[in-house]
Design a protein around this motif. Structure first.
Motif, PDB file in Angstrom:
ATOM      1  N   VAL A 138     -18.723 -18.996   0.120  1.00  0.00           N
ATOM      2  CA  VAL A 138     -19.807 -19.061  -0.875  1.00  0.00           C
ATOM      3  C   VAL A 138     -19.301 -18.970  -2.311  1.00  0.00           C
ATOM      4  N   SER A 139     -18.059 -18.500  -2.486  1.00  0.00           N
ATOM      5  CA  SER A 139     -17.474 -18.365  -3.823  1.00  0.00           C
ATOM      6  C   SER A 139     -15.980 -18.673  -3.731  1.00  0.00           C
ATOM      7  N   PRO A 140     -15.620 -19.953  -3.613  1.00  0.00           N
ATOM      8  CA  PRO A 140     -14.243 -20.361  -3.314  1.00  0.00           C
ATOM      9  C   PRO A 140     -13.193 -19.878  -4.311  1.00  0.00           C
ATOM     10  N   ASN A 141     -13.584 -19.661  -5.541  1.00  0.00           N
ATOM     11  CA  ASN A 141     -12.601 -19.257  -6.557  1.00  0.00           C
ATOM     12  C   ASN A 141     -12.411 -17.745  -6.653  1.00  0.00           C
ATOM     13  N   THR A 142     -13.152 -16.990  -5.849  1.00  0.00           N
ATOM     14  CA  THR A 142     -12.992 -15.542  -5.834  1.00  0.00           C
ATOM     15  C   THR A 142     -11.733 -15.173  -5.055  1.00  0.00           C
ATOM     16  N   ARG A 143     -10.846 -14.426  -5.691  1.00  0.00           N
ATOM     17  CA  ARG A 143      -9.644 -13.947  -5.017  1.00  0.00           C
ATOM     18  C   ARG A 143      -9.937 -12.580  -4.421  1.00  0.00           C
ATOM     19  N   VAL A 144      -9.382 -12.321  -3.242  1.00  0.00           N
ATOM     20  CA  VAL A 144      -9.710 -11.102  -2.496  1.00  0.00           C
ATOM     21  C   VAL A 144      -8.487 -10.196  -2.396  1.00  0.00           C
ATOM     22  N   LEU A 145      -8.660  -8.942  -2.835  1.00  0.00           N
ATOM     23  CA  LEU A 145      -7.623  -7.924  -2.672  1.00  0.00           C
ATOM     24  C   LEU A 145      -8.128  -6.907  -1.656  1.00  0.00           C
ATOM     25  N   LEU A 146      -7.453  -6.838  -0.520  1.00  0.00           N
ATOM     26  CA  LEU A 146      -7.829  -5.928   0.557  1.00  0.00           C
ATOM     27  C   LEU A 146      -7.039  -4.630   0.418  1.00  0.00           C
ATOM     28  N   LEU A 147      -7.753  -3.507   0.325  1.00  0.00           N
ATOM     29  CA  LEU A 147      -7.134  -2.185   0.234  1.00  0.00           C
ATOM     30  C   LEU A 147      -7.229  -1.517   1.607  1.00  0.00           C
ATOM     31  N   LEU A 148      -6.093  -1.360   2.260  1.00  0.00           N
ATOM     32  CA  LEU A 148      -6.074  -0.891   3.643  1.00  0.00           C
ATOM     33  C   LEU A 148      -5.767   0.601   3.750  1.00  0.00           C
ATOM     34  N   HIS A 149      -6.632   1.317   4.476  1.00  0.00           N
ATOM     35  CA  HIS A 149      -6.350   2.699   4.826  1.00  0.00           C
ATOM     36  C   HIS A 149      -5.452   2.755   6.061  1.00  0.00           C
ATOM     37  N   ARG A 150      -5.704   1.850   6.997  1.00  0.00           N
ATOM     38  CA  ARG A 150      -4.936   1.838   8.247  1.00  0.00           C
ATOM     39  C   ARG A 150      -3.715   0.949   8.097  1.00  0.00           C
ATOM     40  N   GLU A 151      -2.549   1.556   8.224  1.00  0.00           N
ATOM     41  CA  GLU A 151      -1.300   0.801   8.070  1.00  0.00           C
ATOM     42  C   GLU A 151      -0.788   0.422   9.455  1.00  0.00           C
ATOM     43  N   ASN A 152      -1.548  -0.477  10.117  1.00  0.00           N
ATOM     44  CA  ASN A 152      -1.119  -0.879  11.455  1.00  0.00           C
ATOM     45  C   ASN A 152      -1.085  -2.395  11.590  1.00  0.00           C
ATOM     46  N   GLN A 153      -0.362  -2.827  12.603  1.00  0.00           N
ATOM     47  CA  GLN A 153      -0.087  -4.244  12.800  1.00  0.00           C
ATOM     48  C   GLN A 153      -1.350  -5.072  13.008  1.00  0.00           C
ATOM     49  N   GLU A 154      -2.260  -4.575  13.805  1.00  0.00           N
ATOM     50  CA  GLU A 154      -3.456  -5.339  14.144  1.00  0.00           C
ATOM     51  C   GLU A 154      -4.274  -5.691  12.900  1.00  0.00           C
ATOM     52  N   VAL A 155      -4.488  -4.716  12.035  1.00  0.00           N
ATOM     53  CA  VAL A 155      -5.292  -4.947  10.832  1.00  0.00           C
ATOM     54  C   VAL A 155      -4.591  -5.916   9.886  1.00  0.00           C
ATOM     55  N   VAL A 156      -3.283  -5.751   9.708  1.00  0.00           N
ATOM     56  CA  VAL A 156      -2.537  -6.646   8.824  1.00  0.00           C
ATOM     57  C   VAL A 156      -2.569  -8.075   9.355  1.00  0.00           C
ATOM     58  N   ARG A 157      -2.404  -8.253  10.646  1.00  0.00           N
ATOM     59  CA  ARG A 157      -2.444  -9.605  11.225  1.00  0.00           C
ATOM     60  C   ARG A 157      -3.839 -10.223  11.110  1.00  0.00           C
ATOM     61  N   ASP A 158      -4.871  -9.398  11.249  1.00  0.00           N
ATOM     62  CA  ASP A 158      -6.233  -9.900  11.042  1.00  0.00           C
ATOM     63  C   ASP A 158      -6.415 -10.403   9.610  1.00  0.00           C
ATOM     64  N   ALA A 159      -5.837  -9.681   8.661  1.00  0.00           N
ATOM     65  CA  ALA A 159      -5.933 -10.081   7.254  1.00  0.00           C
ATOM     66  C   ALA A 159      -5.191 -11.396   7.011  1.00  0.00           C
ATOM     67  N   LEU A 160      -4.061 -11.572   7.672  1.00  0.00           N
ATOM     68  CA  LEU A 160      -3.318 -12.829   7.557  1.00  0.00           C
ATOM     69  C   LEU A 160      -4.148 -13.988   8.108  1.00  0.00           C
ATOM     70  N   ALA A 186      -7.243 -14.247   8.101  1.00  0.00           N
ATOM     71  CA  ALA A 186      -8.354 -14.501   7.185  1.00  0.00           C
ATOM     72  C   ALA A 186      -7.891 -15.130   5.866  1.00  0.00           C
ATOM     73  N   HIS A 187      -6.574 -15.322   5.706  1.00  0.00           N
ATOM     74  CA  HIS A 187      -6.009 -15.916   4.486  1.00  0.00           C
ATOM     75  C   HIS A 187      -6.409 -15.139   3.231  1.00  0.00           C
ATOM     76  N   ILE A 188      -6.377 -13.817   3.355  1.00  0.00           N
ATOM     77  CA  ILE A 188      -6.686 -12.958   2.207  1.00  0.00           C
ATOM     78  C   ILE A 188      -5.569 -13.087   1.177  1.00  0.00           C
ATOM     79  N   ASP A 189      -5.941 -13.086  -0.107  1.00  0.00           N
ATOM     80  CA  ASP A 189      -4.987 -13.371  -1.177  1.00  0.00           C
ATOM     81  C   ASP A 189      -3.990 -12.245  -1.431  1.00  0.00           C
ATOM     82  N   GLY A 190      -4.412 -11.011  -1.211  1.00  0.00           N
ATOM     83  CA  GLY A 190      -3.507  -9.903  -1.474  1.00  0.00           C
ATOM     84  C   GLY A 190      -3.874  -8.671  -0.670  1.00  0.00           C
ATOM     85  N   ILE A 191      -2.854  -7.893  -0.316  1.00  0.00           N
ATOM     86  CA  ILE A 191      -3.062  -6.644   0.408  1.00  0.00           C
ATOM     87  C   ILE A 191      -2.268  -5.536  -0.275  1.00  0.00           C
ATOM     88  N   ALA A 192      -2.897  -4.383  -0.416  1.00  0.00           N
ATOM     89  CA  ALA A 192      -2.184  -3.185  -0.868  1.00  0.00           C
ATOM     90  C   ALA A 192      -2.652  -2.029  -0.003  1.00  0.00           C
TER      91      ALA A 192
END
Length: 227
Positions: free
Chosen positions: A92-114, A116-122
């Protein structure tokens, strides 16, 4: 970790963050109301804020209406989840960049974010570390239109080294690794002592060879290749 809101380092980060995102807009989506309030009241964030939400539905509506430059989101929301929200926001907003802030530092969540083609993770654990922390570095990279997946995130993804990059030249692989670190074309050009146009050409070739559509997908392909 002790947190001093009046520390010189934090004040310096605050000032530089203001200049990075000056004139831009942002939406914040976090499930914990205390965290949402504290984050929204942080001066660099407050100055750009056009929406502060605790649910997936509210955040999606805000992004559709306001078309912000950036969405800050945590994986868990009061209702809904951050990673599916990121996918919906891109629709709905193609030019919006997404920064995902993760509490859980585990493989499953990081791979899910990949996926989803999220622009950035911290990782949330990096907040408060000043200029050397991934949170500030992710803001700096994304303000320049780049992607940011820090080394700790790439390691957490846990992909074994594969063959996908064999068709890239050694210089193209070097450029791709620099993209993973959130470096801009100008920064890569300065490090490699070549022109910005040369780096642009390398990036275009990388995208073409990997069969992806943009820098973010090229970086994700790199991570999946275990680089």
């Amino acid at each position: 970790m002790q947190f001093d809101p009046k520390s010189e380092q934090l004040q310096a980060v605050t000032q530089k963050s203001k200049s990075l995102w000056g004139g831009k807009t942002a939406v914040v989506a976090m499930g914990d109301l205390l965290t949402l309030a504290a984050f929204s009241l942080f001066p660099p964030i407050t100055n750009t804020l056009v929406g502060s939400c605790s649910t997936e539905r509210e955040a999606l509506a805000a992004c559709k209406d306001k078309q912000p430059d950036l969405l800050y989101v945590t994986e868990c929301l009061e209702q809904g989840y951050g990673i599916p929200l990121a996918v919906k926001v891109k629709a709905v907003s193609p030019n919006t960049r997404v920064l995902l802030l993760l509490h859980r530092e585990n493989q499953e969540v990081v791979r899910d974010a990949l996926d989803a083609h999220i622009d950035g993770i911290a990782f949330v654990s990096s907040i408060g570390q000043g200029f050397d922390g991934d949170f500030f570095k992710s803001l700096e990279a994304m303000a320049d239109g780049n992607t940011y997946y820090p080394k700790k995130v790439r390691e957490t993804a846990g992909f074994k080294k594969g063959l996908i990059l064999n068709e890239l030249s050694s210089r193209e692989t070097e450029v791709l690794e620099a993209l993973c670190q959130g470096m801009s074309n100008k920064e890569i050009a300065e490090v490699m002592v070549v022109s910005t146009e040369t780096i642009k050409s390398h990036v275009s070739t990388i995208i073409s060879k990997l069969g992806v559509k943009d820098r973010t997908q090229a970086v994700i392909a790199c991570i999946r290749a275990g680089i």
